[in-house]
Motif scaffolding. Structure first.
Motif, PDB file in Angstrom:
ATOM      1  N   LEU A 196      46.012  43.505  44.061  1.00 49.86           N
ATOM      2  CA  LEU A 196      44.590  43.600  43.690  1.00 49.86           C
ATOM      3  C   LEU A 196      44.374  43.605  42.176  1.00 49.86           C
ATOM      4  CD1 LEU A 196      43.331  46.190  46.326  1.00 49.86           C
ATOM      5  CD2 LEU A 196      42.555  43.815  46.100  1.00 49.86           C
ATOM      6  N   PRO A 198      45.628  41.872  39.580  1.00 50.32           N
ATOM      7  CA  PRO A 198      45.331  40.578  38.941  1.00 50.32           C
ATOM      8  C   PRO A 198      44.000  39.972  39.382  1.00 50.32           C
ATOM      9  CG  PRO A 198      47.574  40.623  39.822  1.00 50.32           C
ATOM     10  CD  PRO A 198      46.890  41.845  40.336  1.00 50.32           C
ATOM     11  N   LYS A 199      43.440  40.470  40.483  1.00 48.21           N
ATOM     12  CA  LYS A 199      42.163  39.923  40.959  1.00 48.21           C
ATOM     13  C   LYS A 199      40.972  40.605  40.289  1.00 48.21           C
ATOM     14  CE  LYS A 199      44.436  37.665  44.196  1.00 48.21           C
ATOM     15  NZ  LYS A 199      44.655  36.215  44.122  1.00 48.21           N
ATOM     16  N   GLY A 200      41.263  41.574  39.450  1.00 47.81           N
ATOM     17  CA  GLY A 200      40.169  42.284  38.778  1.00 47.81           C
ATOM     18  C   GLY A 200      39.526  43.355  39.641  1.00 47.81           C
ATOM     19  N   TYR A 201      40.222  43.728  40.740  1.00 45.87           N
ATOM     20  CA  TYR A 201      39.637  44.695  41.668  1.00 45.87           C
ATOM     21  C   TYR A 201      39.415  46.054  41.015  1.00 45.87           C
ATOM     22  CZ  TYR A 201      38.973  47.390  45.985  1.00 45.87           C
ATOM     23  OH  TYR A 201      38.471  48.188  46.976  1.00 45.87           O
ATOM     24  N   TYR A 203      38.637  46.654  37.996  1.00 43.95           N
ATOM     25  CA  TYR A 203      37.806  46.512  36.804  1.00 43.95           C
ATOM     26  C   TYR A 203      36.402  47.014  37.123  1.00 43.95           C
ATOM     27  CZ  TYR A 203      35.586  44.258  32.809  1.00 43.95           C
ATOM     28  OH  TYR A 203      34.880  44.022  31.671  1.00 43.95           O
TER      29      TYR A 203
END
Lengths: 248, 248
Positions: A196, A198-201, A203
């Motif tokens: 998650l 790297p998916k910006g979850y 953020y």
């Protein structure tokens, strides 16, 4: 009686209280103590005298640096807190907890926080159940050894009650597997978080910790067993792959 | 809750233990303490600090010269002893005693002996019941405040049990949300399956149905509530996205 819970003292401050907890345990037949980062190191010369003869419990106590390590091999983790916090985990009393211990396979560990401040939020996050002793709302002043003795007493009392009920407790849980040990669950959580990230979850950064806690709560609740955790690891691995060529 | 038992400390030695007993009592709502011939007189300066705030119990404690005077107005007297002696009185545990307290009218008094030696034979003779905490036969080392707290805890626990037995059973889960409606769960399962299909997760075809069933079992078991299902839908949506540009 079987399935003795493990008593885990998290960052205890006074050796005297560790000794008293050992005494409280042995009074009701509990013998396995684990201690996370005792403030004054270990062994602690004040513990022995307060144990009043329960030295074997202290001699065999195991020391850990973190709570996660202390419960890594435990299938069922309970966090004792004085009051319910804003957590969405089932809250049980010492009697309910004792029934769970006697009816569910696997190692049960009960976390007790430090004298002054109790358990930290991240310790509570490891647990599937909150264990709260229902005390006088106008005078909540339960010390460490008292919380331990009530837990131990109920484990012993309910055990006798079940033995005497003559029933061989044919529960539905009988032929289901126990929850996976905590370290397998941690592996699953780490796997998902790793995907998650790297998916910006997670953020924005300011919300990341709360988001991780929510995710952990959702994944801790099921009590998935070893096979189920393995299935989910397979699901994550699949999701991480590129789409398959259909002509393949 | 009604019919609070009176805690009677007979010839206690240490003020500290009197204070701890008061604290144990008030934790479970007991307020009436009587003290028979305290060794070091009364008031005792060591009692207050150990009571940790339960000063009202100490302030209102009544002092007597003999046990007989202390229980003169009580209809039901229990003598706590560690082991059964050669007495022909009914022996009850703290739970049985609590049931008697809640079900029988009149004042109930529980006698606790001095720290070193327990109750004298003539004190036991005053009681109609022997109250014995069933402890580890190989390690009986219950101190005064611990015996008091187990008595108080059971009085409180049984009281709640009786109150609730009329009401619709409020479970430990009472203030957590119920599981999400089935259609929300189906939405989650369909979402995940839709992502897994292109990854070849359900390949080979012959195993597809069993694989779907396994997945469904794993996802149905938790009983996730509406918020938790929504969190997981968010997780899946995130996983389906391309990796985020870090400079973004």
């Amino acid at each position: 009686m079987s399935n003795k819970p493990i008593i885990v003292l998290v960052r205890p401050q006074l050796g005297e209280n560790i000794g008293k907890a050992a005494r409280a345990m042995l009074n009701f037949g509990l013998t396995e103590m684990r201690i996370v980062a005792p403030r004054d190191g270990w062994p602690n010369p004040s513990a022995g005298p307060a144990a009043a003869g329960a030295d074997t419990v202290l001699d065999e106590a195991k020391i850990y640096e973190t709570t996660a390590e202390a419960v890594a091999d435990c299938e069922h983790v309970y966090a004792t807190t004085v009051r319910k916090r804003g957590v969405t985990k089932p809250v049980v009393g010492p009697d309910d907890a004792a029934r769970l211990m006697h009816s569910q396979n696997g190692r049960h560990a009960v976390l007790f926080g430090r004298e002054a401040s109790g358990l930290a939020t991240e310790d509570v996050a490891l647990a599937r159940h909150i264990l709260t002793v229902p005390i006088n709302p106008e005078f909540g002043s339960l010390n460490l050894a008292q919380a331990v003795i009530l837990t131990a007493y109920e484990w012993s009392r309910i055990g006798r009650e079940l033995e005497q009920s003559d029933l061989v407790q044919p529960t539905a849980e009988e032929d289901t597997l126990p929850p996976a040990p905590q370290d397998e669950l941690e592996g699953l959580i780490a796997h998902l978080e790793g995907m998650l990230g790297p998916k910006g979850y997670f953020y924005p950064e300011a919300r990341a910790e709360a988001t991780r806690r929510t995710l952990r709560t959702v994944l801790t609740k099921p009590g998935w067993n070893h096979l189920e955790v393995r299935t989910l690891r397979g699901v994550l691995t699949s999701l991480g792959r590129p789409d398959k060529d259909v002509s393949d």
